[in-house]
Design an enzyme around this catalytic site. Structure first.
Site, short mmCIF file in Angstrom:
data_model
loop_
_atom_site.label_atom_id
_atom_site.label_comp_id
_atom_site.label_asym_id
_atom_site.label_seq_id
_atom_site.Cartn_x
_atom_site.Cartn_y
_atom_site.Cartn_z
N GLU A 1 0.83 -1.20 0.00
CA GLU A 1 0.00 0.00 0.00
C GLU A 1 0.87 1.25 0.00
OE1 GLU A 1 -3.60 -0.05 2.33
OE2 GLU A 1 -3.11 1.94 3.14
N THR B 1 -3.67 4.72 -1.32
CA THR B 1 -4.70 5.35 -0.51
C THR B 1 -4.72 6.85 -0.77
OG1 THR B 1 -5.53 5.58 1.75
CG2 THR B 1 -3.14 5.61 1.47
N HIS C 1 -7.87 3.23 -3.60
CA HIS C 1 -8.78 3.35 -2.46
C HIS C 1 -9.90 4.32 -2.82
CE1 HIS C 1 -6.21 1.75 1.05
NE2 HIS C 1 -5.72 1.31 -0.09
N ARG D 1 -15.73 3.11 3.98
CA ARG D 1 -16.55 4.26 4.36
C ARG D 1 -15.67 5.49 4.50
NH1 ARG D 1 -18.46 5.79 10.21
NH2 ARG D 1 -16.35 6.61 10.05
N ASP E 1 -12.64 7.81 7.06
CA ASP E 1 -12.62 8.60 8.30
C ASP E 1 -13.18 9.99 8.06
OD1 ASP E 1 -11.40 6.53 9.75
OD2 ASP E 1 -9.41 7.14 9.04
N ALA F 1 -19.86 1.41 3.78
CA ALA F 1 -18.99 0.79 2.78
C ALA F 1 -19.71 -0.29 1.99
CB ALA F 1 -17.75 0.20 3.46
N GLN G 1 5.61 7.95 15.30
CA GLN G 1 4.67 7.68 14.21
C GLN G 1 3.71 6.56 14.57
OE1 GLN G 1 5.99 5.23 10.84
NE2 GLN G 1 5.48 6.95 9.51
#
Length: 297
Positions: A16, A47, A76, A106, A108, A126, A214
């Site tokens: 990803e 994404t 995405h 769906r 954030d 979703a 992180q």
């Protein structure tokens, strides 16, 4: 079909990416993808930011990756902020650009908001997006997200599981898990999924830790628990990025090896545009599998 990648004994991997903000970042990303191609990914996903930011960039990146590296790609797509017309437009453009799969989410809430508010002319869930794709863009394969430690907005584990089942029943072909650090959480959740009648491949999502700060932030946002011993080891050198990466890579290697021994169908790596740690983990995995085969003889 997307699920065909996950045949017994194949153990495919996918990676990803995240859209960089600058041209220099994009050039760096392409170099990282070139390094990742050594590991023959089944597909690569990209994404985008919360609330739909960088969504157009996502299509540019997956098109570029597919053109240069001749690998299947997935974009995405979330319902956040979009009308159904907006979603149709994105999906049509994705098809035009040669996108193979959609990671249907769906999504954030946008930055600064704490709750999800659907577009009055959009979708709420979703599973509705999965239905739209299967009804009108059936050439696109569909992946969805699953949550070993329960989605943070779910009222209960059962409600979260029911939601996942709706997504699969709507036509999702593969479930990719949210990142996790306790394999036992994944195994427990996988068993519940199977008992609920979810028969599509359930692929663990692996996050190689590169930074204590992180991962602490990401884990707090998605609700993933960090084992105490792992956190203590990372905290021994709180400002040493090389230490964090070494500890994170070693831990993820142990995770992946154990997951293979427990029959997962493949892996999805949240690489965050950095190939080195993921490469080391996959090389360690190759050695582990080689050792297992030798012992089995």
């Amino acid at each position: 079909m997307l699920s065909d990648f996950y045949k017994p004994g194949e153990l495919p991997v996918s990676f990803e990416l995240y859209p960089p903000k600058t041209d220099k970042g994009l050039r760096s990303l392409m170099l990282q993808v070139e390094r990742l191609m050594k590991y023959k990914p089944a597909y690569i996903t990209c994404t985008y930011g919360a609330g739909g930011s960088t969504r157009g960039k996502t299509l540019e990146i997956v098109e570029k990756v597919k053109t240069i590296f001749q690998v299947p790609v997935a974009a995405h797509l979330t319902v956040v902020g979009s009308s159904v017309a907006d979603l149709r437009s994105f999906l049509a453009e994705a098809e035009r650009r040669g996108v193979d799969f959609i990671v249907a989410l769906r999504g954030d809430p946008p930055q600064g908001e704490t709750t999800f508010k659907p577009n009055p002319k959009g979708l709420k869930y979703a599973n509705e997006l999965v239905e739209l794709i299967n009804d009108e863009f059936s050439e696109l394969g569909v992946l969805v997200a699953g949550y070993p430690e329960v989605h943070r907005e779910a009222p209960s584990p059962q409600a979260d599981l029911d939601n996942l089942k709706r997504k699969v029943d709507a036509g999702a072909q593969v479930v990719v898990s949210q990142l996790f650090f306790n394999n036992s959480d994944f195994y427990t959740w996988r068993e519940k999924c199977e008992k609920a009648g979810i028969t599509v491949p359930i692929v663990p999502g692996i996050f190689p830790i590169n930074s204590l700060a992180q991962i602490s932030k990401i884990a707090s946002l998605c609700g993933a628990g960090i084992p105490k011993k792992l956190l203590e080891k990372l905290s021994q050198k709180p400002d040493d990025a090389e230490w964090h990466s070494a500890v994170g890579t070693a831990y993820a290697s142990q995770q992946v090896n154990d997951l293979v021994d427990n029959g997962v169908p493949g892996f999805h790596f949240y690489v965050l545009n950095q190939a080195e740690a993921t490469g080391k983990i996959l090389e360690n995995l190759a050695e582990h599998r080689k050792s297992n085969k030798a012992e089995a003889k």
